[in-house]
Design a protein around this motif. Sequence first.
Motif, PDB file in Angstrom:
ATOM      1  N   GLY A   1     -23.989 -18.567  39.758  1.00 16.80           N
ATOM      2  CA  GLY A   1     -25.020 -19.452  40.295  1.00 16.80           C
ATOM      3  C   GLY A   1     -24.748 -19.642  41.778  1.00 16.80           C
ATOM      4  N   PRO A   2     -24.745 -20.884  42.249  1.00 16.74           N
ATOM      5  CA  PRO A   2     -24.489 -21.110  43.671  1.00 16.74           C
ATOM      6  C   PRO A   2     -22.998 -21.204  44.006  1.00 16.74           C
ATOM      7  N   TYR A   3     -22.134 -20.952  43.031  1.00 16.98           N
ATOM      8  CA  TYR A   3     -20.709 -21.179  43.228  1.00 16.98           C
ATOM      9  C   TYR A   3     -19.927 -19.890  43.365  1.00 16.98           C
ATOM     10  N   ARG A   4     -18.955 -19.901  44.267  1.00 22.41           N
ATOM     11  CA  ARG A   4     -18.017 -18.794  44.416  1.00 22.41           C
ATOM     12  C   ARG A   4     -16.737 -19.197  43.707  1.00 22.41           C
ATOM     13  N   LEU A   5     -16.262 -18.363  42.809  1.00 20.25           N
ATOM     14  CA  LEU A   5     -15.015 -18.605  42.091  1.00 20.25           C
ATOM     15  C   LEU A   5     -14.081 -17.433  42.334  1.00 20.25           C
ATOM     16  N   VAL A   6     -12.791 -17.718  42.362  1.00 22.01           N
ATOM     17  CA  VAL A   6     -11.779 -16.681  42.526  1.00 22.01           C
ATOM     18  C   VAL A   6     -10.776 -16.829  41.385  1.00 22.01           C
ATOM     19  N   SER A   7     -10.477 -15.725  40.729  1.00 22.73           N
ATOM     20  CA  SER A   7      -9.504 -15.724  39.643  1.00 22.73           C
ATOM     21  C   SER A   7      -8.367 -14.778  39.993  1.00 22.73           C
ATOM     22  N   LEU A   8      -7.155 -15.213  39.718  1.00 21.06           N
ATOM     23  CA  LEU A   8      -5.975 -14.362  39.889  1.00 21.06           C
ATOM     24  C   LEU A   8      -5.478 -13.992  38.496  1.00 21.06           C
ATOM     25  N   MET A   9      -5.267 -12.705  38.279  1.00 23.15           N
ATOM     26  CA  MET A   9      -4.815 -12.222  36.976  1.00 23.15           C
ATOM     27  C   MET A   9      -3.976 -10.974  37.191  1.00 23.15           C
ATOM     28  N   SER A  10      -3.377 -10.505  36.128  1.00 23.97           N
ATOM     29  CA  SER A  10      -2.606  -9.277  36.265  1.00 23.97           C
ATOM     30  C   SER A  10      -3.561  -8.109  36.511  1.00 23.97           C
ATOM     31  N   THR A  11      -3.068  -7.118  37.222  1.00 28.80           N
ATOM     32  CA  THR A  11      -3.855  -5.910  37.456  1.00 28.80           C
ATOM     33  C   THR A  11      -4.189  -5.253  36.124  1.00 28.80           C
ATOM     34  N   GLU A  12      -3.242  -5.280  35.199  1.00 28.18           N
ATOM     35  CA  GLU A  12      -3.461  -4.706  33.871  1.00 28.18           C
ATOM     36  C   GLU A  12      -4.655  -5.367  33.184  1.00 28.18           C
ATOM     37  N   ALA A  13      -4.747  -6.699  33.252  1.00 29.81           N
ATOM     38  CA  ALA A  13      -5.862  -7.410  32.623  1.00 29.81           C
ATOM     39  C   ALA A  13      -7.191  -7.050  33.279  1.00 29.81           C
ATOM     40  N   ALA A  14      -7.220  -6.994  34.601  1.00 28.82           N
ATOM     41  CA  ALA A  14      -8.449  -6.646  35.325  1.00 28.82           C
ATOM     42  C   ALA A  14      -8.916  -5.239  34.953  1.00 28.82           C
ATOM     43  N   GLU A  15      -7.969  -4.317  34.810  1.00 23.28           N
ATOM     44  CA  GLU A  15      -8.328  -2.948  34.447  1.00 23.28           C
ATOM     45  C   GLU A  15      -8.792  -2.864  32.999  1.00 23.28           C
TER      46      GLU A  15
END
Length: 129
Positions: free
Chosen positions: A91-105
């Motif tokens: 929506g109108p919000y910017r969110l940033v998530s930090l996670m393991s590279t393995e999880a993102a992949e």
Amino acid sequence: MTTYRIAEAAELLGVSDDTLRRWVDAGRLPAAQEDGRTVVPGPALAAFAADLANTPDPGRGAAVSARNRLVGIVTAVKKDTVMAQVDMVCGPYRLVSLMSTEAAEELGLEPGARVVASVKSTNVVVELP
């Protein structure tokens, strides 16, 4: 009593003005005329928003305890060997998530991917605009 113009109510719900007007026209959301403008009473908008938030998401697989779920799109993914930073717009919000590279992949996160950000926090700051 607080009232919201159609554009304000639509912004609060994260939908277009047209969508909100269709809901009013269909009788899903009560509205009134105030100074020649269509307005939505604050209590009715709050109840409608709560109903929308409690409506099950048909695309949701497993049950989740987090109630703060924001549908959005990935705008950037920055990875190193261990961690990944995933930027999203919900929506109108910017969110940033930090996670393991393995999880993102494993999730296949890349710009343009549709995501649901679940926020679980014991500390939420509330401010008045």
